[in-house]
Design a protein around this motif. Structure first.
Motif, PDB file in Angstrom:
ATOM      1  N   ARG A 245     -28.584 -11.335 -21.029  1.00  0.00           N
ATOM      2  CA  ARG A 245     -28.193 -12.721 -21.312  1.00  0.00           C
ATOM      3  C   ARG A 245     -29.102 -13.313 -22.401  1.00  0.00           C
ATOM      4  O   ARG A 245     -28.629 -13.989 -23.308  1.00  0.00           O
ATOM      5  N   THR A 246     -30.385 -13.020 -22.328  1.00  0.00           N
ATOM      6  CA  THR A 246     -31.333 -13.521 -23.317  1.00  0.00           C
ATOM      7  C   THR A 246     -31.068 -12.920 -24.692  1.00  0.00           C
ATOM      8  O   THR A 246     -31.057 -13.637 -25.704  1.00  0.00           O
TER       9      THR A 246
ATOM     10  N   ASP B  67     -26.705  -1.630 -26.786  1.00  0.00           N
ATOM     11  CA  ASP B  67     -27.467  -0.911 -25.757  1.00  0.00           C
ATOM     12  C   ASP B  67     -28.829  -1.536 -25.465  1.00  0.00           C
ATOM     13  O   ASP B  67     -29.838  -0.836 -25.348  1.00  0.00           O
ATOM     14  N   GLY B  68     -28.870  -2.872 -25.367  1.00  0.00           N
ATOM     15  CA  GLY B  68     -30.113  -3.543 -25.027  1.00  0.00           C
ATOM     16  C   GLY B  68     -31.098  -3.684 -26.163  1.00  0.00           C
ATOM     17  O   GLY B  68     -32.265  -4.004 -25.946  1.00  0.00           O
ATOM     18  N   ILE B  69     -30.631  -3.445 -27.392  1.00  0.00           N
ATOM     19  CA  ILE B  69     -31.490  -3.560 -28.573  1.00  0.00           C
ATOM     20  C   ILE B  69     -30.833  -4.510 -29.565  1.00  0.00           C
ATOM     21  O   ILE B  69     -29.711  -4.267 -30.020  1.00  0.00           O
ATOM     22  N   LEU B  70     -31.529  -5.592 -29.876  1.00  0.00           N
ATOM     23  CA  LEU B  70     -31.069  -6.552 -30.865  1.00  0.00           C
ATOM     24  C   LEU B  70     -31.825  -6.294 -32.160  1.00  0.00           C
ATOM     25  O   LEU B  70     -33.055  -6.365 -32.193  1.00  0.00           O
ATOM     26  N   THR B  71     -31.087  -5.962 -33.211  1.00  0.00           N
ATOM     27  CA  THR B  71     -31.673  -5.737 -34.524  1.00  0.00           C
ATOM     28  C   THR B  71     -31.287  -6.906 -35.412  1.00  0.00           C
ATOM     29  O   THR B  71     -30.111  -7.263 -35.495  1.00  0.00           O
TER      30      THR B  71
ATOM     31  N   LEU C  11     -30.065 -14.977 -28.022  1.00  0.00           N
ATOM     32  CA  LEU C  11     -30.835 -14.894 -29.262  1.00  0.00           C
ATOM     33  C   LEU C  11     -29.941 -14.532 -30.438  1.00  0.00           C
ATOM     34  O   LEU C  11     -30.024 -15.144 -31.505  1.00  0.00           O
ATOM     35  N   MET C  12     -29.065 -13.553 -30.239  1.00  0.00           N
ATOM     36  CA  MET C  12     -28.173 -13.146 -31.315  1.00  0.00           C
ATOM     37  C   MET C  12     -27.285 -14.318 -31.746  1.00  0.00           C
ATOM     38  O   MET C  12     -27.177 -14.613 -32.944  1.00  0.00           O
ATOM     39  N   ASP C  13     -26.665 -14.983 -30.788  1.00  0.00           N
ATOM     40  CA  ASP C  13     -25.782 -16.102 -31.108  1.00  0.00           C
ATOM     41  C   ASP C  13     -26.538 -17.229 -31.810  1.00  0.00           C
ATOM     42  O   ASP C  13     -26.061 -17.791 -32.797  1.00  0.00           O
TER      43      ASP C  13
ATOM     44  N   LEU D 290     -39.960 -16.252 -32.347  1.00  0.00           N
ATOM     45  CA  LEU D 290     -38.886 -15.929 -33.280  1.00  0.00           C
ATOM     46  C   LEU D 290     -38.570 -17.104 -34.200  1.00  0.00           C
ATOM     47  O   LEU D 290     -38.315 -16.911 -35.391  1.00  0.00           O
ATOM     48  N   SER D 291     -38.597 -18.317 -33.672  1.00  0.00           N
ATOM     49  CA  SER D 291     -38.357 -19.507 -34.497  1.00  0.00           C
ATOM     50  C   SER D 291     -39.367 -19.580 -35.632  1.00  0.00           C
ATOM     51  O   SER D 291     -39.008 -19.819 -36.793  1.00  0.00           O
TER      52      SER D 291
END
Length: 107
Positions: free
Chosen positions: A14-15, A36-40, A19-21, A94-95
């Motif tokens: 969910r997090t 697969d649980g990896i946000l690039t 973050l992606m959105d 990240l911000s």
């Protein structure tokens, strides 16, 4: 906070989706992919950020070309991911690194 694997996986997914959105909406220069649980997150003038769930430690890990490597664990309420080496919150790091406002995920 000790959470079981199923709860961790749901919270982390969910997090990562949040973050992606949020990043896609706030940072038009970012190219985001969640698999697969990896946000690039690729940003032309900055580099590649990788945010992934790390199931063995029940943490989310961030690799940032600006601030380096981070490990985040869920706080007691289970709504925020807080650095294991301080009180920094994942969205805040990240911000700062991306130069955009990323709101906290809804608990």
């Amino acid at each position: 906070m000790a959470i079981d694997e199923r709860t961790f996986s749901a919270l982390a997914e969910r997090t990562l989706r949040h973050l992606m959105d949020a990043i896609e909406g706030a940072c038009p220069d970012a190219d985001c992919e969640l698999r697969d649980g990896i946000l690039t997150i690729e940003v032309d003038d900055t580099g590649t950020f990788v945010v992934n769930k790390h199931a063995p430690n029940r943490e989310i890990w961030l690799s940032s070309p600006r601030s380096g490597a981070w490990h985040f664990a869920p706080d007691e309420a289970g709504g925020r991911w807080v650095s294991t080496r301080g009180n920094e919150v994942l969205e805040d790091v990240l911000s700062a690194d991306l130069g955009v406002a990323i709101p906290a995920a809804a608990a």
